[in-house]
Design an enzyme around this catalytic site. Structure first.
Site, PDB file in Angstrom:
ATOM      1  CD  GLU A 104      -1.078   0.107   7.041  1.00  0.00           C
ATOM      2  OE1 GLU A 104      -1.720   0.297   5.990  1.00  0.00           O
ATOM      3  OE2 GLU A 104       0.131   0.306   7.145  1.00  0.00           O
ATOM      4  CG  ASP A 149      -4.223   2.322  -2.310  1.00  0.00           C
ATOM      5  OD1 ASP A 149      -3.198   1.934  -1.714  1.00  0.00           O
ATOM      6  OD2 ASP A 149      -5.249   2.717  -1.734  1.00  0.00           O
TER       7      ASP A 149
END
Lengths: 432, 274
Positions: B57, B68
């Protein structure tokens, strides 16, 4: 201050031809992690039911009458208006609401919704601290746990509001990441929400974010325009030529604009923060210099670089210091129904001082941008014009900024509590 | 189940099918391009492939990474301060492809919107990219991306979460290609001490709705946790724990050494879970 000519609507960034709920023309939508979608749908359903539920509406009306202080009055300001081409200027006094700004309108309604959804904890972001204080107030009133996210830079320039929120029992979490201002506070509030969504409602403070927030927050502020329209008709016997409001996220502006949307002869004028001037990039005049993009769950005008990274906005007013703007404003702008200008820090502070000296009213620096716009529009339209200006908040919270800007603190004065020797507490003259 | 191969090389679906034949879960490793530098991040991605990651990724740093946690947000912030550009992602996907693994881009939507979804898809396919994971784009808003990914033959990975209703899971998985990204718990990226039951529940609920492989992300940081998740998921996605190998290292070289060791441990984990 510069008049904005609408840019080409063909911005070529329409995600999809849409006629979906939560869209204002091309703008709006729901650009958030899947994990939040069920909460947004729950909220959408709850507010739809509440808006037609006599019990909810009755309770909100009672709170506004007995707690907020609604209806807020209107005040004509002839001495101020002398400096605005002699136009007739009427202020809608949202600054007189409990907690000192329009923010309480939305917060009380969302806090009631929180209880209806069976949640026990609220979170909110705040820039200037007005929305944070309003949220902390509603949480205290209704017995909800409350956490406020505030950019570290803002906690410093609005220290008094931090103390107010803590006094009211809220936990204030300074956000040091990114530009450490409003946009970063929203990031952290969204991170909290996605983690604690089961028992937590996010009381978003402006008309941005994912659907249903822009629509819902507007509806909860719509009372500003509903009252003001009737009050101006009653006082002046006619509708105003223009309705003027400052635009950060845009909640006070949508609140006063919305009832006038169908009055097509009434100009709707939003005033953004021009900061140090649009040319240098240190501003928050999204409509003057930005392009459509996605931030915080919605598609609207956005200050961004060529890669789509968010640019930092700048304004002397923490409440207008945001790189995007509510999607309904983007739609009103592109369709031409509303027009947007900007006032620089300097123009806003000039209007701030003028209202203080001519009318004995200390406005929030946010609202001073609307006043700067009114001076300009009044001069353009002349003495026959009737202007309605939303005075969205009061300036108590801004005294530190104003004192610094205007040099109001005597050089040898020491703020109380910082003196380290007896007798060094100044001479009793101007102090903060 | 359809397979998108981008341009040339093995596709995500091929890798997941091969892992299924080997009766194991796939290991999907995340790193952001540009941390500590563009070259350094690419060296680390290639090292991950050599050490046993099946799919990479490739993250694009974003100014407002609201999905995040602190580790990835810090790395993204540093990468942006050092001047990483969105276009650098294509250099990274090419390098990962050349190293033998399919690269999936992980990006917040505005970066792709700004580039132009069709142009981004074309550029990504040309750079060996296999597809895109879109953490803040739900299928309901993805009309243009669905068309662009179809035209360029790219995988599109949407997310399901423990909070998703069965109706949402059905409509999300219907528009995924490659695999479905199941978020293991409510929250942001970052290591967890325990994976809990929520992850296995969301995987079985998702599998009830689709034949696509289901990979689990958020919270995995050790070989033991990878083994635990590999028992019920088709793939284990690891992000923050890998990024931390680089953020906590004194220099790139020692960071990559630690990274290789962790990838080896995780690769062992995904092979011992069943």
């Amino acid at each position: 201050m510069t008049d904005q000519t609408p840019a080409t609507p063909a911005h070529g960034l329409v995600p999809e031809p849409v006629a979906r709920p939560g869209r204002f023309g091309d703008f709006g939508g729901r650009y958030v992690p899947e994990a939040l979608i069920p909460a947004l749908e729950e909220l959408d359903e709850a507010r739809r039911k509440a808006m037609v539920d006599p019990e909810f509406l009755g309770e909100l009306e009672r709170l506004h009458r007995t707690y907020t202080g609604r209806p807020s009055i209107i005040t004509e300001v002839p001495r101020f208006a002398e400096h605005a081409g002699g136009a007739r200027i009427i202020l809608k006094r949202e600054d007189l609401n409990h907690t000192g700004s329009h923010k309480i309108n939305n917060v009380l309604a969302q806090a009631l919704l929180t209880k209806r959804m069976g949640k026990s904890r609220v979170i909110a972001e705040t820039g200037a601290g007005q929305h944070g204080v309003a949220t902390a107030t509603a949480a205290a009133l209704m017995g909800l746990e409350c956490v406020i996210y505030m950019g570290k830079v803002d906690t410093e320039r609005q220290a008094l509001n931090v103390a107010r929120m803590r006094m009211l029992g809220a936990e204030v979490r300074p956000v040091p990441t990114g530009s450490a201002t409003l946009k970063d506070a929203i990031n952290d509030a969204l991170r909290d929400w996605v983690t604690n969504v089961e028992d937590t409602h996010y009381i978003l403070g402006t008309v941005t974010g994912p659907h249903p927030f822009p629509e819902m927050v507007r509806d909860f502020h719509r009372i500003i325009g509903v009252e003001a329209r009737a009050q101006v008709l009653d006082t002046a016997g006619r509708l105003p030529d223009a309705v003027i409001a400052c635009v950060g996220g845009g909640s006070n502006a949508m609140g006063i604009f919305h009832r006038f949307l169908d009055d097509t002869d009434v100009r709707l004028i939003g005033v953004e923060a021009g900061g140090e001037g649009v040319e240098g990039g240190r501003h928050a005049a999204r409509f003057a210099a930005s392009s459509p993009g996605v931030l915080h769950g919605t598609f609207s005008y956005l200050m961004q670089d060529d890669d789509g990274q968010t640019l930092e906005s700048h304004s002397i007013s923490a409440g207008l210091d945001y790189p995007s703007v509510g999607p309904e404003h983007a739609h009103l702008r592109d369709t031409g129904r509303a027009e947007y200008r900007y006032a620089t820090d300097e123009q806003a502070m000039k209007a701030f001082e003028l209202l203080c000296r001519t009318e004995g009213i200390i406005p929030a620096i946010e609202s001073a941008h609307a006043l700067a716009g009114a001076i300009e529009v009044g001069r353009e339209l002349g003495p026959d014009a009737l202007l309605l200006v939303n005075l969205s908040g009061r300036g108590d919270k801004d005294m530190h900024t104003a004192a610094e800007y205007f040099g109001l603190i005597d050089g040898d004065a020491v703020p109380p509590g910082t003196a380290d020797e007896p007798g060094a507490e100044g001479d009793g003259r101007t102090q903060l | 189940m359809s397979t998108a191969t981008g341009t040339t090389g093995i596709g995500v679906s091929d890798v997941l099918a091969r892992c299924r034949e080997e009766n194991r879960a796939a290991l999907v490793g995340y790193l952001p391009v540009g941390f500590p530098t563009v070259e350094g991040s690419i060296a680390a991605m290639v090292a991950m492939v050599e050490a046993g990651v099946d799919i990479v990724e490739v993250g694009i740093p974003y100014s407002d990474p609201l999905m995040d946690g602190p580790v990835i947000a810090y790395a993204a912030d540093q990468a942006l301060k050092h001047g990483v550009r969105v276009g650098d992602v294509f250099t990274a996907t090419r390098a990962v492809r050349d190293a033998g693994a399919p690269p999936l881009v992980m990006s917040y939507w505005n970066l792709i919107l700004r580039h132009g979804p069709t142009a981004f898809a074309t550029d990504l396919a040309a750079a060996g990219g296999a597809g895109i994971i879109t953490p803040d784009l739900i299928p309901d808003e993805a009309g243009e991306w669905i068309a662009a990914s179809d035209a360029s033959g790219l995988d599109r990975v949407f997310l399901v979460a423990p909070s998703s209703t069965d109706e949402r899971i059905a409509s999300v998985t219907e528009r995924c290609r490659g695999f479905v990204y199941a978020v293991s718990h409510m929250g942001v990226t970052g290591a967890r001490t325990s994976m809990g039951d929520a992850a296995s529940v969301i995987v079985s609920r998702t599998k009830a709705a689709t034949d696509l492989p289901v990979c689990v992300g958020l919270g995995v940081s050790t070989g033991a946790q990878a083994a635990e998740v590999a028992a019920y998921a088709d793939g284990v996605i690891v992000g923050s724990a890998l990024v931390r190998c680089l953020t906590e290292a004194a220099d790139l070289e020692s960071g990559i050494t630690v990274l290789r060791a962790l990838v080896a441990e995780l690769a062992e984990g995904v092979r011992s879970g069943r």
